[in-house]
Design a protein around this motif. Structure first.
Motif, PDB file in Angstrom:
ATOM      1  N   CYS A  34       0.826  -1.210   0.000  1.00  0.00           N
ATOM      2  CA  CYS A  34       0.000   0.000   0.000  1.00  0.00           C
ATOM      3  C   CYS A  34       0.859   1.259   0.000  1.00  0.00           C
ATOM      4  O   CYS A  34       0.487   2.265  -0.605  1.00  0.00           O
ATOM      5  CB  CYS A  34      -0.941   0.010   1.200  1.00  0.00           C
ATOM      6  N   TYR A  94       0.401   4.355  -2.481  1.00  0.00           N
ATOM      7  CA  TYR A  94       0.195   5.718  -2.009  1.00  0.00           C
ATOM      8  C   TYR A  94       1.280   6.644  -2.539  1.00  0.00           C
ATOM      9  O   TYR A  94       0.996   7.763  -2.948  1.00  0.00           O
ATOM     10  CB  TYR A  94       0.195   5.748  -0.474  1.00  0.00           C
ATOM     11  N   LEU A 105      -2.837  11.548   2.465  1.00  0.00           N
ATOM     12  CA  LEU A 105      -2.793  10.109   2.208  1.00  0.00           C
ATOM     13  C   LEU A 105      -1.636   9.450   2.956  1.00  0.00           C
ATOM     14  O   LEU A 105      -1.803   8.390   3.567  1.00  0.00           O
ATOM     15  CB  LEU A 105      -2.662   9.839   0.709  1.00  0.00           C
ATOM     16  N   PHE A 155      -2.332   9.317   6.670  1.00  0.00           N
ATOM     17  CA  PHE A 155      -3.279   8.238   6.937  1.00  0.00           C
ATOM     18  C   PHE A 155      -2.575   6.881   6.903  1.00  0.00           C
ATOM     19  O   PHE A 155      -2.804   6.026   7.756  1.00  0.00           O
ATOM     20  CB  PHE A 155      -4.430   8.261   5.930  1.00  0.00           C
ATOM     21  N   TRP A 156      -1.699   6.687   5.899  1.00  0.00           N
ATOM     22  CA  TRP A 156      -0.967   5.420   5.809  1.00  0.00           C
ATOM     23  C   TRP A 156      -0.083   5.208   7.039  1.00  0.00           C
ATOM     24  O   TRP A 156      -0.023   4.106   7.577  1.00  0.00           O
ATOM     25  CB  TRP A 156      -0.110   5.388   4.546  1.00  0.00           C
ATOM     26  N   VAL A 182      -8.357  -1.975   4.207  1.00  0.00           N
ATOM     27  CA  VAL A 182      -8.977  -0.668   4.472  1.00  0.00           C
ATOM     28  C   VAL A 182      -8.176   0.437   3.787  1.00  0.00           C
ATOM     29  O   VAL A 182      -8.748   1.350   3.177  1.00  0.00           O
ATOM     30  CB  VAL A 182      -9.099  -0.425   5.992  1.00  0.00           C
ATOM     31  N   CYS A 183      -6.852   0.358   3.850  1.00  0.00           N
ATOM     32  CA  CYS A 183      -6.010   1.365   3.198  1.00  0.00           C
ATOM     33  C   CYS A 183      -6.221   1.376   1.689  1.00  0.00           C
ATOM     34  O   CYS A 183      -6.246   2.440   1.063  1.00  0.00           O
ATOM     35  CB  CYS A 183      -4.539   1.120   3.513  1.00  0.00           C
ATOM     36  N   VAL A 198      -8.980   0.489   0.072  1.00  0.00           N
ATOM     37  CA  VAL A 198     -10.305   1.072  -0.192  1.00  0.00           C
ATOM     38  C   VAL A 198     -10.264   2.588  -0.030  1.00  0.00           C
ATOM     39  O   VAL A 198     -10.804   3.329  -0.865  1.00  0.00           O
ATOM     40  CB  VAL A 198     -11.372   0.428   0.728  1.00  0.00           C
ATOM     41  N   VAL A 199      -9.599   3.074   1.023  1.00  0.00           N
ATOM     42  CA  VAL A 199      -9.495   4.526   1.236  1.00  0.00           C
ATOM     43  C   VAL A 199      -8.749   5.174   0.081  1.00  0.00           C
ATOM     44  O   VAL A 199      -9.169   6.212  -0.440  1.00  0.00           O
ATOM     45  CB  VAL A 199      -8.807   4.827   2.588  1.00  0.00           C
ATOM     46  N   TRP A 200      -7.642   4.574  -0.363  1.00  0.00           N
ATOM     47  CA  TRP A 200      -6.886   5.138  -1.481  1.00  0.00           C
ATOM     48  C   TRP A 200      -7.752   5.207  -2.740  1.00  0.00           C
ATOM     49  O   TRP A 200      -7.779   6.228  -3.425  1.00  0.00           O
ATOM     50  CB  TRP A 200      -5.642   4.299  -1.747  1.00  0.00           C
ATOM     51  N   VAL A 248     -11.035   5.291  -3.047  1.00  0.00           N
ATOM     52  CA  VAL A 248     -12.110   6.283  -2.916  1.00  0.00           C
ATOM     53  C   VAL A 248     -11.560   7.697  -3.041  1.00  0.00           C
ATOM     54  O   VAL A 248     -12.144   8.540  -3.738  1.00  0.00           O
ATOM     55  CB  VAL A 248     -12.874   6.087  -1.580  1.00  0.00           C
ATOM     56  N   VAL A 249     -10.447   7.983  -2.397  1.00  0.00           N
ATOM     57  CA  VAL A 249      -9.865   9.336  -2.462  1.00  0.00           C
ATOM     58  C   VAL A 249      -9.456   9.674  -3.892  1.00  0.00           C
ATOM     59  O   VAL A 249      -9.746  10.768  -4.384  1.00  0.00           O
ATOM     60  CB  VAL A 249      -8.662   9.456  -1.495  1.00  0.00           C
TER      61      VAL A 249
END
Length: 98
Positions: free
Chosen positions: A33, A37, A52, A55-56, A80-81, A83-85, A87-88
């Motif tokens: 991840c 990122y 980002l 958050f990571w 989760v990371c 999915v967040v990446w 979506v962002v």
């Protein structure tokens, strides 16, 4: 004479079931991840890239703290990371024109 708890004495033998593989899987996923990122830097603004990566970093700290008490949860942190990446980046491209 060596006692049973000495360094070279016969101590507790570990079974294969004593060590969970899930924390190792989770941290390998966190490393993957990180590259995802970091590779998004050319097409994201500096402030989004900073958020980002913060958050990571927070997710990695949480995963390391869960290593022993909750080993299975560590494997879910990179999911989760990811999915967040996604979506962002998707929201940034669709709504903010990155």
């Amino acid at each position: 004479m060596a006692s049973s708890n000495s360094f070279f004495g016969r101590g507790r033998r570990y079974r294969r079931t004593d060590v969970s593989p899930w924390p190792f899987v989770g941290l390998v996923g966190m490393a993957a991840c990180f590259f995802l990122y970091a590779a998004s830097a050319p097409f994201t603004p500096w402030w989004a890239q900073t958020l980002l990566l913060v958050f990571w970093l927070a997710a990695t700290v949480r995963a390391v703290r869960w290593w022993t008490p909750h080993p299975v949860r560590v494997a879910w942190v990179p999911v989760v990371c990811l999915v967040v990446w996604f979506v962002v980046i998707w929201v940034g491209a669709a709504l903010l024109g990155w």
